[in-house]
Enzyme design. Sequence first.
Site, mmCIF file in Angstrom:
data_model
loop_
_atom_site.group_PDB
_atom_site.id
_atom_site.type_symbol
_atom_site.label_atom_id
_atom_site.label_comp_id
_atom_site.label_asym_id
_atom_site.label_seq_id
_atom_site.Cartn_x
_atom_site.Cartn_y
_atom_site.Cartn_z
ATOM 1 C CE LYS A 17 -1.485 -0.947 3.928
ATOM 2 N NZ LYS A 17 -0.766 -2.080 4.769
ATOM 3 N NE ARG A 92 -3.591 -1.098 9.969
ATOM 4 C CZ ARG A 92 -2.613 -0.822 9.756
ATOM 5 N NH1 ARG A 92 -3.197 0.194 9.155
ATOM 6 N NH2 ARG A 92 -1.289 -1.520 9.521
ATOM 7 N NE ARG A 129 8.110 -3.068 5.776
ATOM 8 C CZ ARG A 129 7.027 -2.841 5.803
ATOM 9 N NH1 ARG A 129 6.152 -2.614 4.161
ATOM 10 N NH2 ARG A 129 6.189 -2.725 6.929
ATOM 11 N NE ARG A 160 7.451 -0.519 9.786
ATOM 12 C CZ ARG A 160 6.308 -0.314 9.342
ATOM 13 N NH1 ARG A 160 5.407 -0.154 8.437
ATOM 14 N NH2 ARG A 160 4.611 -1.389 9.665
ATOM 15 N NE ARG A 171 1.908 -4.904 11.093
ATOM 16 C CZ ARG A 171 4.054 -4.861 10.287
ATOM 17 N NH1 ARG A 171 4.865 -5.510 10.350
ATOM 18 N NH2 ARG A 171 3.859 -4.327 9.576
HETATM 19 P P1 ADP Z 1 1.504 -2.041 7.705
HETATM 20 O O1 ADP Z 1 0.383 -2.001 6.989
HETATM 21 O O2 ADP Z 1 3.346 -2.557 7.428
HETATM 22 O O3 ADP Z 1 0.662 -2.632 9.007
HETATM 23 P P2 ADP Z 1 1.248 0.479 8.880
HETATM 24 O O4 ADP Z 1 2.461 1.016 9.408
HETATM 25 O O5 ADP Z 1 -0.160 0.549 8.618
HETATM 26 O O6 ADP Z 1 2.547 -0.744 9.077
HETATM 27 O O7 ADP Z 1 1.560 0.929 10.596
HETATM 28 C C1 ADP Z 1 1.749 0.672 11.356
HETATM 29 C C2 ADP Z 1 1.402 0.036 13.113
HETATM 30 O O8 ADP Z 1 0.717 1.323 13.288
HETATM 31 C C3 ADP Z 1 -0.021 -0.423 13.200
HETATM 32 O O9 ADP Z 1 0.412 -1.509 13.551
HETATM 33 C C4 ADP Z 1 -0.760 -0.534 13.924
HETATM 34 O O10 ADP Z 1 -0.288 -0.743 15.032
HETATM 35 C C5 ADP Z 1 -0.773 1.817 13.577
HETATM 36 N N1 ADP Z 1 -1.790 1.854 12.720
HETATM 37 C C6 ADP Z 1 -1.550 2.420 11.510
HETATM 38 N N2 ADP Z 1 -2.666 2.492 10.978
HETATM 39 C C7 ADP Z 1 -3.779 2.653 12.027
HETATM 40 C C8 ADP Z 1 -5.275 2.465 12.059
HETATM 41 N N3 ADP Z 1 -5.433 3.285 11.470
HETATM 42 N N4 ADP Z 1 -5.685 2.053 12.752
HETATM 43 C C9 ADP Z 1 -5.507 1.644 14.558
HETATM 44 N N5 ADP Z 1 -3.737 1.466 14.278
HETATM 45 C C10 ADP Z 1 -3.207 1.620 12.864
#
Ligand code: ADP
Length: 220
Positions: A17, A92, A129, A160, A171
């Site tokens: 994404k 999400r 990654r 990360r 996750r």
């Molecule tokens: P990925 O899609 O690779 O898991 P992101 O960078 O989008 O990584 O998100 C990393 C972390 O940030 C998530 O695991 C969560 O803890 C938090 N997070 C990000 N966006 C949201 C959201 N919309 N709602 C709740 N937690 C979020």
Amino acid sequence: MVVALNLAMFGPPGAGKGTQARRLATERGIPQVSTGDILREAVQGGTELGREVKAIMDAGELVGDDVMLGIVRERLSKADASGGFILDGFPRTVAQATALDDILEGRQGLVVLEIAVGDETLVNRLSRRRVCGNCGAIVGDTNGEAQLLCPTCGGELSQRSDDREDVVRGRLEVYHRETAPLVEFYQGRASFRTVDGDQPPEVVAQAVQAALSAVNGAAA
Ligand code: ADP
Ligand code: ZN
């Protein structure tokens, strides 16, 4: 009339994404709103928000809907988002999706893309990654060899803290439980499309363009 692109992309961690959102945002000159990046910046900056969310993120859990909604509402109200935006990592949960409809009331229609990728591919991708600390580029490995420096700017690459395999599995579970139900939530809308993310980034980018054209065609 110029059609603003108001786009939300969701998909499991590692689906690509961020890569696609970034590319599209540059192409269209609209902001990429990555909730993950916003949270990580808060953690880095040691702000109150950052202290609140650090442990949750490291554990691969979701930050609470209220906190996320506050962040997104504020970000989308900024001037640079008035001509379109790309939400990356939001919504999400079904609660976030419902609230997003309210936030966007009165703005042009929301386009939603799901980037779909199977679990095993994701575990593989995420464990390899690396992220550039300087320019933010996301780097996969080439020829099985992890790279140490960013191919774009030479900056230092790091993993990360939530990309370790045990956290990644968790996750993915959270994704299937909390986020996958968005497919059903958006399914009936003409502006919802699924793109196969298990292809090279350029091919996914073409599929994203095709999906956006299809949505435009359906709306016309
Ligand atoms: P990925 O899609 O690779 O898991 P992101 O960078 O989008 O990584 O998100 C990393 C972390 O940030 C998530 O695991 C969560 O803890 C938090 N997070 C990000 N966006 C949201 C959201 N919309 N709602 C709740 N937690 C979020
Ligand atoms: Zn770089």
